[in-house]
Design a protein around this motif. Structure first.
Motif, mmCIF file in Angstrom:
data_model
loop_
_atom_site.group_PDB
_atom_site.id
_atom_site.type_symbol
_atom_site.label_atom_id
_atom_site.label_comp_id
_atom_site.label_asym_id
_atom_site.label_seq_id
_atom_site.Cartn_x
_atom_site.Cartn_y
_atom_site.Cartn_z
ATOM 1 N N UNK A 38 -4.253 5.693 3.128
ATOM 2 C CA UNK A 38 -5.062 4.925 2.177
ATOM 3 C C UNK A 38 -5.868 5.818 1.234
ATOM 4 N N UNK A 39 -6.173 7.033 1.656
ATOM 5 C CA UNK A 39 -6.972 7.949 0.847
ATOM 6 C C UNK A 39 -6.174 8.633 -0.263
ATOM 7 N N UNK A 40 -4.859 8.696 -0.123
ATOM 8 C CA UNK A 40 -4.034 9.446 -1.079
ATOM 9 C C UNK A 40 -4.075 8.738 -2.433
ATOM 10 N N UNK A 41 -4.467 9.450 -3.468
ATOM 11 C CA UNK A 41 -4.589 8.818 -4.791
ATOM 12 C C UNK A 41 -3.231 8.423 -5.373
ATOM 13 N N UNK A 42 -3.211 7.413 -6.229
ATOM 14 C CA UNK A 42 -1.970 7.062 -6.931
ATOM 15 C C UNK A 42 -1.415 8.274 -7.674
ATOM 16 N N UNK A 66 4.216 6.438 13.355
ATOM 17 C CA UNK A 66 3.133 5.504 13.006
ATOM 18 C C UNK A 66 3.424 4.821 11.673
ATOM 19 N N UNK A 67 3.912 5.591 10.709
ATOM 20 C CA UNK A 67 4.226 5.014 9.408
ATOM 21 C C UNK A 67 5.402 4.043 9.505
ATOM 22 N N UNK A 68 6.402 4.383 10.312
ATOM 23 C CA UNK A 68 7.568 3.506 10.463
ATOM 24 C C UNK A 68 7.189 2.176 11.088
ATOM 25 N N UNK A 69 6.284 2.201 12.038
ATOM 26 C CA UNK A 69 5.909 0.968 12.732
ATOM 27 C C UNK A 69 4.834 0.164 12.013
ATOM 28 N N UNK A 70 3.891 0.838 11.370
ATOM 29 C CA UNK A 70 2.710 0.148 10.843
ATOM 30 C C UNK A 70 2.442 0.404 9.359
ATOM 31 N N UNK A 71 3.260 1.197 8.693
ATOM 32 C CA UNK A 71 2.969 1.664 7.349
ATOM 33 C C UNK A 71 2.977 0.634 6.238
ATOM 34 N N UNK A 72 3.495 -0.561 6.492
ATOM 35 C CA UNK A 72 3.543 -1.547 5.408
ATOM 36 C C UNK A 72 2.155 -2.002 4.965
ATOM 37 N N UNK A 73 1.125 -1.717 5.752
ATOM 38 C CA UNK A 73 -0.235 -2.134 5.412
ATOM 39 C C UNK A 73 -0.926 -1.177 4.444
ATOM 40 N N UNK A 74 -0.262 -0.072 4.117
ATOM 41 C CA UNK A 74 -0.850 0.951 3.243
ATOM 42 C C UNK A 74 0.183 1.376 2.202
ATOM 43 N N UNK A 130 -11.681 16.444 -2.737
ATOM 44 C CA UNK A 130 -12.361 15.398 -3.477
ATOM 45 C C UNK A 130 -12.745 14.218 -2.612
ATOM 46 N N UNK A 131 -12.349 14.237 -1.346
ATOM 47 C CA UNK A 131 -12.740 13.177 -0.428
ATOM 48 C C UNK A 131 -13.996 13.643 0.282
ATOM 49 N N UNK A 132 -15.091 12.942 0.058
ATOM 50 C CA UNK A 132 -16.368 13.337 0.646
ATOM 51 C C UNK A 132 -16.355 13.190 2.160
#
Length: 146
Positions: A38-42, A66-74, A130-132
């Protein structure tokens, strides 16, 4: 994790538990992986290994799982293979996102199978600067991932 960033498809749409992953109990590691995604900028990407390094836990395979199973939410298309090849069977959907976000691509040669471009990893890769405060997602994010 915001549902409005998804296109309804991509990784995480199939789940062996019977129901959609967004209704399953989310393991703590998967939650952390999704938070980083979610943090990765466009227009930028991180590799599976970059995410694991950022977290200081696991490795590329654990992040990929984790991305294969749950990644559709991000924004799943922003977590990629280190060689810049697009995720098999999701190439066209990912390519739409990359073009819409202006993610640097290397166009495929005419001899390349399917003429699918690759990501220009040198220009597209994000090191987390750039992520505080990433909500515990690590001081490792301040290091360059090259």
């Amino acid at each position: 994790m915001s549902q409005d960033q998804t296109d309804g498809g991509g990784p995480g749409t199939a789940h062996s538990g019977g129901g959609p992953p967004e209704y399953a109990e989310l393991p703590a590691y998967a939650e952390r992986v999704l938070d980083v995604a979610d943090l990765i900028p466009p227009g930028r990407v991180m590799t599976y290994g970059d995410v694991a390094e950022w977290l200081g836990d696991g490795g590329p395979r654990q992040v990929g799982r984790a991305m294969a199973l749950y990644g559709s939410a991000v924004p799943w298309w922003r977590v990629v293979r280190s060689d810049g090849t697009l995720l098999p069977s999701h190439e066209l959907r990912a390519l739409e996102h990359y073009r819409a976000e202006g993610t640097p691509l290397r166009e495929a040669s005419r001899q390349a199978e399917g003429h699918i471009p690759k990501l220009d990893m040198r220009r597209a890769r994000w090191d987390g600067r750039g992520v505080e405060d990433a909500g515990g997602a690590g001081g490792e994010g301040e290091e360059a991932h090259t």
